[in-house]
Each structure stands twice: as structure tokens, then as C-alpha cells.
Design an enzyme around this catalytic site. Structure first.
Site, PDB file in Angstrom:
ATOM      1  N   ASN A 236      89.591  89.050  27.089  1.00  0.00           N
ATOM      2  CA  ASN A 236      90.144  90.020  28.118  1.00  0.00           C
ATOM      3  C   ASN A 236      90.273  89.456  29.547  1.00  0.00           C
ATOM      4  O   ASN A 236      90.313  90.224  30.618  1.00  0.00           O
ATOM      5  CB  ASN A 236      89.682  91.460  28.135  1.00  0.00           C
TER       6      ASN A 236
ATOM      7  N   GLU B  53      74.870  91.053  40.435  1.00  0.00           N
ATOM      8  CA  GLU B  53      75.455  89.973  39.710  1.00  0.00           C
ATOM      9  C   GLU B  53      75.809  88.974  40.887  1.00  0.00           C
ATOM     10  O   GLU B  53      75.745  87.760  40.567  1.00  0.00           O
ATOM     11  CB  GLU B  53      76.865  90.517  39.400  1.00  0.00           C
TER      12      GLU B  53
ATOM     13  N   HIS C 210      86.288  89.247  34.410  1.00  0.00           N
ATOM     14  CA  HIS C 210      85.070  90.501  34.474  1.00  0.00           C
ATOM     15  C   HIS C 210      85.162  91.047  36.076  1.00  0.00           C
ATOM     16  O   HIS C 210      85.330  90.342  36.881  1.00  0.00           O
ATOM     17  CB  HIS C 210      83.555  89.815  34.397  1.00  0.00           C
TER      18      HIS C 210
ATOM     19  N   LYS D 155      87.608  84.535  33.211  1.00  0.00           N
ATOM     20  CA  LYS D 155      86.812  83.963  32.068  1.00  0.00           C
ATOM     21  C   LYS D 155      87.593  82.971  31.680  1.00  0.00           C
ATOM     22  O   LYS D 155      88.538  82.411  31.978  1.00  0.00           O
ATOM     23  CB  LYS D 155      86.780  84.962  31.038  1.00  0.00           C
TER      24      LYS D 155
ATOM     25  N   TYR E 248      75.130  89.171  31.441  1.00  0.00           N
ATOM     26  CA  TYR E 248      75.347  90.207  30.491  1.00  0.00           C
ATOM     27  C   TYR E 248      74.181  90.896  29.721  1.00  0.00           C
ATOM     28  O   TYR E 248      74.191  91.212  28.571  1.00  0.00           O
ATOM     29  CB  TYR E 248      76.284  89.704  29.439  1.00  0.00           C
TER      30      TYR E 248
HETATM   31  P1  IDP Z   1      83.726  95.387  30.950  1.00  0.00           P
HETATM   32  O1  IDP Z   1      84.188  93.698  30.985  1.00  0.00           O
HETATM   33  O2  IDP Z   1      85.094  96.069  31.137  1.00  0.00           O
HETATM   34  O3  IDP Z   1      82.802  95.693  32.044  1.00  0.00           O
HETATM   35  P2  IDP Z   1      81.722  95.577  28.980  1.00  0.00           P
HETATM   36  O4  IDP Z   1      81.650  96.996  28.121  1.00  0.00           O
HETATM   37  O5  IDP Z   1      80.821  95.741  29.959  1.00  0.00           O
HETATM   38  O6  IDP Z   1      83.003  95.708  29.604  1.00  0.00           O
HETATM   39  O7  IDP Z   1      81.621  94.598  28.026  1.00  0.00           O
HETATM   40  C1  IDP Z   1      81.624  93.363  28.533  1.00  0.00           C
HETATM   41  C2  IDP Z   1      82.477  92.357  27.804  1.00  0.00           C
HETATM   42  O8  IDP Z   1      81.937  92.188  26.721  1.00  0.00           O
HETATM   43  C3  IDP Z   1      83.820  92.756  27.669  1.00  0.00           C
HETATM   44  O9  IDP Z   1      84.634  92.460  28.908  1.00  0.00           O
HETATM   45  C4  IDP Z   1      84.332  92.046  26.571  1.00  0.00           C
HETATM   46  O10 IDP Z   1      84.593  90.713  26.861  1.00  0.00           O
HETATM   47  C5  IDP Z   1      83.142  91.781  25.618  1.00  0.00           C
HETATM   48  N1  IDP Z   1      82.959  93.166  24.518  1.00  0.00           N
HETATM   49  C6  IDP Z   1      82.723  94.338  24.934  1.00  0.00           C
HETATM   50  N2  IDP Z   1      82.569  94.999  23.722  1.00  0.00           N
HETATM   51  C7  IDP Z   1      83.046  94.304  22.882  1.00  0.00           C
HETATM   52  C8  IDP Z   1      83.455  94.188  21.168  1.00  0.00           C
HETATM   53  O11 IDP Z   1      83.244  95.434  20.857  1.00  0.00           O
HETATM   54  N3  IDP Z   1      83.475  93.201  20.785  1.00  0.00           N
HETATM   55  C9  IDP Z   1      83.509  92.061  21.388  1.00  0.00           C
HETATM   56  N4  IDP Z   1      83.664  91.705  22.520  1.00  0.00           N
HETATM   57  C10 IDP Z   1      83.100  92.872  23.236  1.00  0.00           C
HETATM   58 MG    MG Z   2      80.872  95.582  32.085  1.00  0.00          MG
END
Ligand code: IDP
Ligand code: MG
Length: 149
Positions: A112, A126, A115, A9, A49
């Protein structure tokens, strides 16, 4: 063989973590099939997403992902999807174990770093959002017999 879509990212690109992240996946033995540095369009962010489109955090997620270039990759290996999720670590860096990418390089759920696909099916979906089939290379590696029995 499984394929996973992995995306560094904009925070990971800006912080100079591209080489480090590629190195971790490469050294594990996973095979790189395609890679590109690119700023995503809103349409591609929405497709990537799709499951989160109606979540309250989606607008901030979209701003984050579109805030700079992402480094897009396709990786292949036996069990690649699960292996890469383990290397990446828990979604919230607060819960991510040391030694994982998020556990070593991130602090905040909204920053974070990386992805990776959560199932082989979403991996295939994807990959096709971001790459043409012809962009996925196929090549033998001299290491293959040392990676798989
Ligand atoms: P993942 O990236 O581990 O698969 P997902 O639940 O699919 O996690 O969420 C996608 C991305 O959305 C996360 O990596 C993070 O960047 C963002 N995200 C998920 N939940 C939240 C939240 O509660 N607040 C802000 N960003 C979030
Ligand atoms: Mg995910």
C-alpha cells in the site's frame, strides 16, 4: 503545529513514486522538516510496527518493509496528522478513495505504498525511532502567511 512521520515503502520507492508523494504533501502546504532514503533494520521495523508485532501478518509486513529502501520523512503543519491520513487514504487500497495516494497508486493491502502516523502521539514516537532531534530542521517559508490566517 503537529508533526507526522511519513514513510514511502519499498514498493513506492521502486515504482518511482517518491517525487509524486512529496509533491502532493508539499503542494497542500505541509512543511518538510527531514528526509532520508534508507533500508530499515529489523529492530527499527519492530519499533515502528510495535502494535502489530503479534499479528499474523507481521512476518510478511516485515519482509515487505525490509525488501528495499524506504523514504523516511517528517512533515509539519496545523492538523498535519489527520490531513496526511486523508491524503494517504484507507489502509486497504480496495477501500481507498480515488484522489488519495493509495486510491490512485495501490491495489493490495500488503503493497500500500506509504505509511503515515495515526495520531500526534504516535507521530512524535515514530519520528524519534528514525530521526535525531538535531536532524529536524527549522526554517521560515515565504508561503507561511498565505497558508495560515
Ligand atoms: P495503516 O498503515 O493505515 O496505519 P495499520 O492497520 O497500522 O494501517 O497496518 C500497518 C500496515 O500493515 C498496513 O499499512 C499494511 O501494510 C499492513 N497490514 C495491515 N493489515 C494487514 C493484513 O491484514 N494483511 C497484510 N498486511 C496488513
Ligand atoms: Mg498504522
Amino acid at each position: 503545529m503537529e508533526r507526522s512521520f511519513v514513510m514511502i515503502k519499498p514498493d513506492g520507492v521502486s515504482r518511482g513514486l517518491v517525487g509524486e508523494i512529496i509533491g502532493r504533501l508539499e503542494k497542500r502546504g505541509l512543511k518538510l522538516l527531514a528526509a532520508r532514503l534508507e533500508k530499515l533494520t529489523p529492530e527499527r521495523v519492530n519499533s515502528q510496527y510495535e502494535e502489530h508485532l503479534n499479528k499474523p501478518f507481521f512476518p510478511s509486513l516485515r519482509n515487505y518493509i525490509m525488501s528495499g529502501p524506504c523514504f523516511l520523512m517528517v512533515w509539519e503543519g496545523r492538523g498535519a496528522v489527520g490531513i496526511i491520513r486523508t491524503i494517504v487514504g484507507k489502509t486497504n487500497p480496495v477501500d481507498a478513495a480515488p484522489g488519495t495516494i493509495r486510491g490512485d497508486y495501490a491495489l493490495d493491502l500488503g503493497r500500500n505504498v506509504v505509511h503515515s502516523s495515526d495520531s500526534p502521539e504516535s507521530g512524535n514516537k515514530e519520528i524519534l525511532i528514525h530521526f535525531k532531534e538535531t536532524e529536524l530542521t527549522s526554517y521560515p517559508r515565504c508561503s507561511d502567511p498565505w497558508l495560515y490566517e
